[in-house]
Structures are given as structure tokens and as C-alpha cells.
Design an enzyme around this catalytic site. Structure first.
Site, mmCIF file in Angstrom:
data_model
loop_
_atom_site.group_PDB
_atom_site.id
_atom_site.type_symbol
_atom_site.label_atom_id
_atom_site.label_comp_id
_atom_site.label_asym_id
_atom_site.label_seq_id
_atom_site.Cartn_x
_atom_site.Cartn_y
_atom_site.Cartn_z
ATOM 1 N N GLY A 533 0.822 -1.194 0.000
ATOM 2 C CA GLY A 533 0.000 0.000 0.000
ATOM 3 C C GLY A 533 0.861 1.250 0.000
ATOM 4 O O GLY A 533 2.077 1.182 -0.174
ATOM 5 N N VAL A 535 2.732 4.986 1.244
ATOM 6 C CA VAL A 535 3.472 5.558 2.373
ATOM 7 C C VAL A 535 3.278 7.068 2.335
ATOM 8 O O VAL A 535 3.423 7.692 1.279
ATOM 9 C CB VAL A 535 4.977 5.226 2.290
ATOM 10 N N ASP A 646 15.444 -8.556 1.831
ATOM 11 C CA ASP A 646 15.102 -7.599 0.765
ATOM 12 C C ASP A 646 15.988 -6.363 0.863
ATOM 13 O O ASP A 646 15.501 -5.234 0.752
ATOM 14 C CB ASP A 646 13.627 -7.219 0.842
#
Length: 839
Positions: A533, A535, A646
Site C-alpha cells: 500500500g 506511504v 530484501d
């Protein structure tokens, strides 16, 4: 005068004969009249080896050398004029009037000579040189058949099966070999390989005269420090001793059809290479430097190295780090010191009350360097007593009826799993594990009883006090408790989660306050967009700036990331990790609240903008160092071992002073206990940063993050993304491009032009070297993070040569990867997420 006469006669000879190729070369021999003129060659009897002039890759110089005739690419085994090359193709290799082999240039100047003395005026007429099928070039007298000189006694950087490594202890003369200066320069390099016979014979690699690697002592069958010598491919070695002359040779039981050689690289790595006739390539079957433990003295005095542990260095029993702070930072060179003074040392100070020193057995080790030995047939008890009589004797071993003593410091001890020698370490009686355990038990008993009583009294008091405030606390925190219950239940229900979060450590924010802070999630406040989603940037009523990561209601992937990130990052605190301030849970709304980073993410500074000019080398190095230290905290220093999974440029945030902070822990995993590697069926991450074993097999570990760090480091130095294609440079990725430049010994084109300054060149090249070590294809080849930090800061001076990186070939772009590229292009802040499913 003799040289002038020789020159005139040779020039006349050349002018009258060299028009006929049959005179300039022939068969497998050289004479004063049947010589080699560049580019002619001669070949051994069964066409195994060829002798002639050659030019190394990326060079214009000409040398006389010996190489395999039927193997391509050319593999040079020996070089004559390695330090005096020819600058053109006018060279001549012949036998001079005094019977020496010589290399001449166009002016008849002698560039190289076999340098043997001869009293005969007709030496040239009675001498021939012959190239043998063993690869040996011999110079011999035709009348007597006596060999006067041979190339095997003057090797360069390679050892063939028929060669011998010789050291004369009386004269300290060696037949060893030295590395090339670089892959394109055969001149004498910094590294040499020889037999050290000052005490127990062992093979050593020297770097500028200093020990760089050692094999461990010869035990009559093999070198103790090379466990692989028990395997088939390294069997057959023999060490003979006669009249104080030590000769190491490879016995003839090596298969007749097997082609192999040993090689000392320009980086100081000793390798055995075998020819694969089916694949038409050389395979490296053994290397000297595989782990940190293979570098001489990694753990300092009285330290022991074990490549299977983390960290690899520890102090021997009865010893403690000499420099505690340096040791804890992964710099172990200062070594260890005794915890307790030995009895013999106390007696020197007139202290006669001390207990007798003891010996602790250390099994399966590479014993230390510089031992003293005795050929006397002592028993093991006699060996122990003799060591005990000498206060300088710090340990002993008893191998093959030979008593071995070590005096003073023990350097370069290594622990193995299944082979090695038994070393008996001298320690003070109080430091024996059994004694220390008994003493500790007494101390514990003396402490536990009174402490237990005090705790019991305090517990009664706290129980009574808690009952009084319980009702009041429930009323005040009802709303907060409901929210925490929701979060806690979410965590318990999620299959990914192991354990629970200490919710009292994580503040909860009201949705209304967060909405006001972000101007009700106005698009102008939006910083980025990821798989979870958007930020947003926000500002609380108290003036504190925040970054709000808002879970998309339609994103299951974001939900899993949300739960995982709360679980992981709520337990972490480090100056190089982004700080989670709290979270917001109301209805379907789930948000994470972070400290705001005014300089956003690192990718906005190094890719495709004018900002690289601002981010000079010193700032970039500080960023690299900070990222490494944050990663070290995750892997080693935090309460939990965290694998990020990541790590990439867009997940590195910069504060107002351009200090780096690692962010986005949605895909991080916690390792517990002694776990060092795990598997997953769901491979998540970002293409271009994932290690081969993770992308292909779902295996992840600390070394997966190390691979990502290596990619990130090369991107910071070059200002280019790893996923860019370099078609004009014959490479398909940044890793491929960097590896191509490394093999060409030309790394300058990799450096971002705006940061290059000559005064920083060595430091930048060192960082590139470290980056290539991090992205090596195989897990065990990559260094751990503590070693990386030492390498970056030149605490480890000599770096091993990197092997080929993983993923240097052109990838097949999938839909997932395409969408990831689009996602990366629109991401400007700290949190993005992508998933790549293993095939």
C-alpha cells in the site's frame, strides 16, 4: 669482447640461414644452429608441450614459455624472461657460445640466460636443449648425457606432477615458485610458495616475505593443515629428507591420462587444477584459501579458528581476548592472553602455593606454527614431562612417536571436524573446565539461597500492590487493551509468526491523529507506493515528523508484511536501522508509524539525477559502512538473529546528515537457536538482489543478505542499477560488467566519474573487490558481515581473489519481474515489496 664476437657471428648466421624455416626450428631440440626465432616453436616428442614465444592476454610483450600443445586456451607452465620481456617479435631463443640458453632481442642483447658456468671453449657445440613430455626443458651435454640445467629447478608459478619442491636446510636455498604480478604480467609477483624447514617441515605461502598461508606440519603421510590430502585427488605426495635436503614430490600413482598442475595465483591463492577433457576446461579441485581460517594468524596468539562457527575465532580455554573491544568488533589479530598465571611463572616470583599446571587436550586441530621437535623415541608421558619442565613450553603433541613442543605464543591454530592432530595445551590448574565448573557450582550455591529469599519477599509485596492498582489500570487502558488484543490475536492466528510481540514496548496511535498528521492521507503527502500500500509523510501535533505505512485493504501480501514487520522491528534498536515508533489498528485500518527520513531513500541520490555530485566518495563510503554495521547488528548483535531478505538501494533511507538506515522488514525472518540456514516455498524479494541459492532453491541465510549487500555496494560505487543491460560492454548486468572488468584487471570504468579522485582510488578499488567477494555464486565463498567490515576498513589487508558471481547471464524477464521494474521506478521512499515465486 666475447659478447661482441658472439653477436657478430650470430647476426651473420641469422642473415644467411633464417630465410629457411627448417633451420630456425625443428623437432623437440634447440642447438646453437637450430634455434627458435619468433614466432617459431618446438614440440615435445608426443606433442604434450610446446616451447616458443607467446604474448599474455591484455599485453603487448613477448616472452619465451612452455605451454600445453593440445589445450585451449593457452595455459603457460613456465616463463624464461619473465622480468625482461621483448617489446616486439624479433626475439631469438638459442644456445650461446658458452653453452647457456639465452633470449636475445633484435640488437643481440641477452635478456635472459640459464646462467651456468662452462670452462669449455666448444661448449655450444656439445650442448643441446630439449623439451620433454613432462614439461621440463633440459640443457645437457651431448657427449656425456649429463643434464647441466633444467627448467624444473627454476619454476615460475606452476608445479607439474614430475617437479620437486626442494629446500636445503644447510644453505637455506629453495626450489619454489613465485606468482605472476597479474594475469597479464608474468613478472615476479609478491607471493612465493616453498618448503619451510626451520623446525617441522611444512609448505608456506609468503607475501613479501611474511607468512600468508601454511599447510600445517608434515606428519609422515600428509600435511596436517590440509584435510583434503586424505582424499584421492591429493594423494601421492611424498616428503623425503636426506643430508638436510627436503624434497616434496608427487608420486607416479597419479593416472597417466590425468592432466593436472598446481598454481600460485597473483592474489596469493594456491590451487590444484585438473583438465576435464569432455568439457574442454580446467576445473579447480582444491584451493588453499576457502575460509577466513586459511589466512595465517587470523585469530592471533592463543586464538583458535573454526570455519564452521560464527564468529570463526575464539580464545583457547584458559585465555581471554587481549583487546576486548577490537575482538568483539571482529578484529582478532591482537589475539588472546592467559586468564591465570602459570605455576612456573608464579614460582619465579617466589610464590610456591600455586597448583601444578595442567594440559588440556584439543583434538583434530591444525597445530600452530614454529614448533620445536625431537626425533628421540620418547613416550607421550615423557613428552609431557619435558614440556612441563620448561616454563616457555605452552603446548605439546605426540605424532608418529615424535614429541613436538611449542614455545611461547601459539599462532595459527585451526579446529577441524574429522582429521588433524591432538594438541595438549598448557593452562593453569584453576582454568581447567572441571575445576572451573566445581568452583562455579560453589559460588552459585552461595548466591542462590539468599537471593531466592529476597525474591520471595519482593514477590509477596508486588502481588499485594498490583491488586490495589489493577482496577484503576483497567479503566484507563481499556481502549489500548482492545487494540493490543486485536494485534495479538492477528499475530497468533498468522502461520508465519513464531512467538509474540512485547506489546507494552510498542505505542499505539489513534487513527484520527494519524489522519490529521497526513492531512487525511492527501496525495501531496504521499511518499511512495509498494505492494503493501502507500506511504505518507505526516506531522504530529507535537511537531514530530513521521512516515506512515498504510496497509492496503485488498493486499494479503501487505497484511503478512505488516504482521511480520511489527514482530521483527519492534525488537530492534540501532543507529543504522529505521525506528518503528508505533502502529495504528482500528477496524480494517492497519498502519505502521516510522521516524521520517528527510533525505528519503538512497536510490534517489545515486541513480539518474544531479545528486551524485553531492554524494561524493567519502559520503558514499560512510553510507556503505553504516549499512554494513546495521546488517552486522541484525545478524549477530541483536537479541534475535534477523535475515532481512530484501536489502536493496531503495530500502536504505538517509537522515538529515545522510546517515543510512535499513528499512522495510516485512520480509525479514528471525532465526532462533543454532539455525544458520532455512528454506521457504515462497521466495520473496527484488530481482537483481537475490542470491542464487535463494532465488533458485528457496534457501536463505546470512550469506543471502551478504549477496544483496554486494550488489548494493557495486551500485553505490558505479551509480548504475544491477538490472541495467550493458550491451555495448558485452555484459548483461552490473555484476557481469564488474566481473568482466575484474578479469581484465581494469576496474576504473566501473567507478562513477563524479566520485573518482586519484587519492581515493585504492580505497574504491578495495570496496569493489569486497563487493565481488560478496556476490560470489557459492555460499561458502562469501565472507560474513564482520569480515566485510574489517575488509572495508583495511583491518584485513590481503583480500582473497573473488570467484565468478552468480547471475552474470542474461535473465528471462517474467511478468513478475516486469511489474517489479515498474514498481521500482515509481518508488521513491523506504518501503517497497515484490515477490518472485521460485520455479
Amino acid at each position: 669482447m666475447n659478447k661482441t664476437r658472439h653477436g657478430i657471428s650470430l647476426l651473420l648466421l641469422l642473415s644467411s640461414t633464417c630465410f629457411f624455416s627448417r633451420i630456425c626450428y625443428g623437432g623437440d631440440t634447440i642447438t646453437s644452429t637450430n634455434f627458435i626465432k619468433d614466432p617459431a616453436t618446438i614440440i615435445s616428442n608426443t606433442s604434450v608441450f610446446k616451447l616458443g614465444f607467446f604474448t599474455p592476454s591484455n599485453s603487448t610483450h613477448r616472452y619465451v614459455g612452455i605451454w600445453f600443445e593440445k589445450i585451449s586456451p593457452q595455459t603457460v607452465m613456465w616463463v624464461a624472461n619473465r622480468d625482461t620481456p621483448l617489446n616486439n617479435t624479433s626475439g631469438i631463443f638459442t644456445i650461446s657460445n658458452d653453452g647457456n640458453l639465452v633470449v636475445l632481442d633484435s640488437t643481440n642483447t641477452i635478456l635472459w640466460s640459464s646462467n651456468i658456468s662452462s670452462s669449455s671453449s666448444s661448449a655450444a657445440n656439445n650442448t643441446i636443449a630439449q623439451i620433454l613430455d613432462t614439461g621440463n626443458l633440459v640443457l645437457k651435454d651431448t657427449s656425456s648425457g649429463v643434464i647441466k640445467w633444467e627448467s624444473f629447478e627454476h619454476p615460475t608459478d606452476k608445479f607439474l606432477p614430475s617437479m620437486k619442491l626442494i629446500t636445503d636446510k644447510r644453505t637455506n636455498e629453495h626450489v619454489g615458485f613465485t606468482s605472476w604480478n597479474s594475469p597479464s604480467d608474468p613478472s615476479t609477483g609478491n607471493f612465493s610458495f616453498l618448503l619451510d624447514v626451520r623446525n617441522i617441515p611444512e609448505a608456506v605461502i609468503l607475501n613479501g616475505g611474511k607468512t600468508y598461508w601454511r599447510s600445517g606440519p608434515w606428519n609422515g603421510q600428509s600435511f596436517i593443515g590440509i584435510p583434503e590430502m586424505y582424499s584421492v585427488y591429493l594423494s601421492g605426495y611424498n616428503l623425503a629428507i636426506q643430508d638436510q635436503i627436503y624434497t616434496l614430490s608427487l608420486a607416479t600413482n597419479i593416472g597417466a591420462q590425468e592432466i593436472l598442475y598446481l598454481f600460485l595465483s597473483s592474489q596469493g591463492n594456491f590451487e590444484q587444477r585438473n583438465w576435464d577433457d569432455e568439457k574442454k576446461q580446467w576445473n579447480t579441485s582444491w584451493v588453499s584459501h576457502k575460509t577466513e581460517c586459511d589466512f595465517y594468524g587470523t585469530c592471533g596468539a592463543f586464538g583458535i579458528c573454526n570455519a564452521k562457527t560464527s564468529p570463526v575465532c575464539s580464545c583457547l580455554t584458559g585465555f581471554k581476548p587481549k583487546q576486548e573491544k577490537e575482538w568483539n568488533q571482529g578484529n582478532w589479530r591482537s589475539g588472546c592472553v592467559r586468564k591465570t598465571t602459570l605455576k612456573c611463572e608464579k614460582q619465579l616470583n617466589n610464590n610456591t602455593d600455586a597448583k601444578e599446571d595442567e594440559f588440556l587436550k584439543l583434538g583434530m586441530v591444525k597445530v600452530p606454527f614454529f614448533a620445536e621437535w625431537s626425533f628421540a623415541s620418547l613416550s607421550i608421558d615423557d613428552c609431557r614431562r619435558e614440556c612441563l619442565r620448561n616454563c616457555s613450553c605452552s603446548s605439546y603433541a605426540f605424532e608418529n612417536d615424535i614429541c613436538i613442543h611449542w614455545m611461547d605464543d601459539l599462532i595459527d591454530t585451526e579446529q577441524f571436524e574429522s582429521v588433524g592432530a591432538d594438541l595438549y595445551l598448557r593452562i593453569a590448574s584453576a582454568d581447567l573446565p572441571t575445576n572451573s565448573g566445581r568452583n562455579n557450582k560453589r559460588i552459585i550455591i552461595a548466591i542462590v539461597i539468599p537471593v531466592t529469599f529476597v525474591i520471595f519477599i519482593i514477590a509477596i509485596f508486588l502481588t499485594m500492590w498490583k491488586r490495589k492498582i489493577n482496577k484503576h489500570e483497567k479503566k484507563l487502558n481499556m481502549t489500548s487493551s482492545v487494540k493490543k488484543k486485536i494485534l495479538k490475536q492477528s499475530i497468533v492466528d498468522d502461520d508465519m509468526i513464531e512467538g509474540e510481540i512485547k506489546l507494552e514496548e510498542l505505542p499505539l496511535y489513534d487513527f484520527e491523529k494519524v489522519a490529521i498528521a497526513t492531512n487525511y492521507f492527501d496525495l501531496n503527502s504521499k511518499l511512495g507506493q509498494g505492494g503493501f500500500g502507500p506511504v505518507y509523510k505526516g506531522k504530529l501535533l507535537n511537531g514530530q515528523e513521521i512516515a506512515v505505512k498504510r496497509l492496503s485493504r485488498a493486499s494479503k501480501q501487505g497484511y503478512e508484511e505488516f504482521i511480520n514487520e511489527v514482530r521483527v522491528i519492534s525488537k530492534l534498536q540501532h543507529r543504522n536501522l529505521v525506528r518503528l515508533l508505533g502502529c495504528c489498528i482500528e477496524g480494517e485500518e492497519k498502519m505502521l508509524i516510522y521516524e521520517y527520513m528527510p533525505n528519503l531513500s538512497l536510490d534517489a541520490w545515486i541513480f539518474g539525477s544531479s545528486k551524485p555530485k553531492i554524494l561524493d566518495w567519502r559520503k558514499r563510503f560512510n553510507i556503505v559502512d553504516g549499512i554494513a554495521r546495521g546488517l552486522l547488528y541484525l545478524h549477530r548483535d541483536s537479541r534475535l538473529k534477523i535475515i532481512h531478505r530484501d536489502l536493496k538501494v531503495s530500502n536504505i533511507l538517509l537522515d538529515k546528515d545522510l546517515n543510512p538506515k535499513i528499512s522495510d522488514f516485512g520480509m525479514a525472518r528471525i532465526f532462533g537457536g543454532d539455525v544458520v540456514q532455512a528454506n521457504t516455498v515462497r521466495v520473496v524479494g527484488t530481482y537483481g538482489y537475490m542470491s542464487p541459492e535463494y532465488a533458485m532453491q528457496g534457501q536463505f541465510s546470512e550469506k543471502s543478505d551478504v549477496f544483496s549487500f554486494g550488489v548494493l555496494l557495486l551500485e553505490i560505487i558505479s551509480g548504475r542499477r544491477n538490472t541495467e543491460l550493458y550491451l555495448h560492454e558485452s555484459s548483461i548486468s552490473l555484476l557481469g560488467f564488474a566481473w568482466k572488468l575484474w578479469t581484465e584487471d581494469n576496474l576504473i570504468p566501473l567507478i562513477e566519474p563524479t566520485i573518482y579522485e586519484p587519492c581515493y582510488q585504492l580505497e574504491i578499488l578495495r570496496c569493489i573487490h569486497v563487493g565481488l567477494l560478496c556476490v560470489q555464486e557459492f555460499i561458502n565463498d562469501r565472507p560474513n558481515v564482520s569480515t566485510i567490515i574489517s575488509m572495508l576498513n583495511s583491518e584485513i589487508v590481503d583480500l582473497p581473489s573473488p570467484k565468478e558471481p552468480g547471475f552474470v547471464g542474461r535473465p528471462h524477464e517474467t511478468d513478475t519481474e516486469s511489474s517489479q521494474k515498474k514498481l521500482d521506478q515509481c518508488s521513491t521512499n523506504n518501503v517497497t515489496l515484490s515477490a518472485v515465486i521460485a520455479r
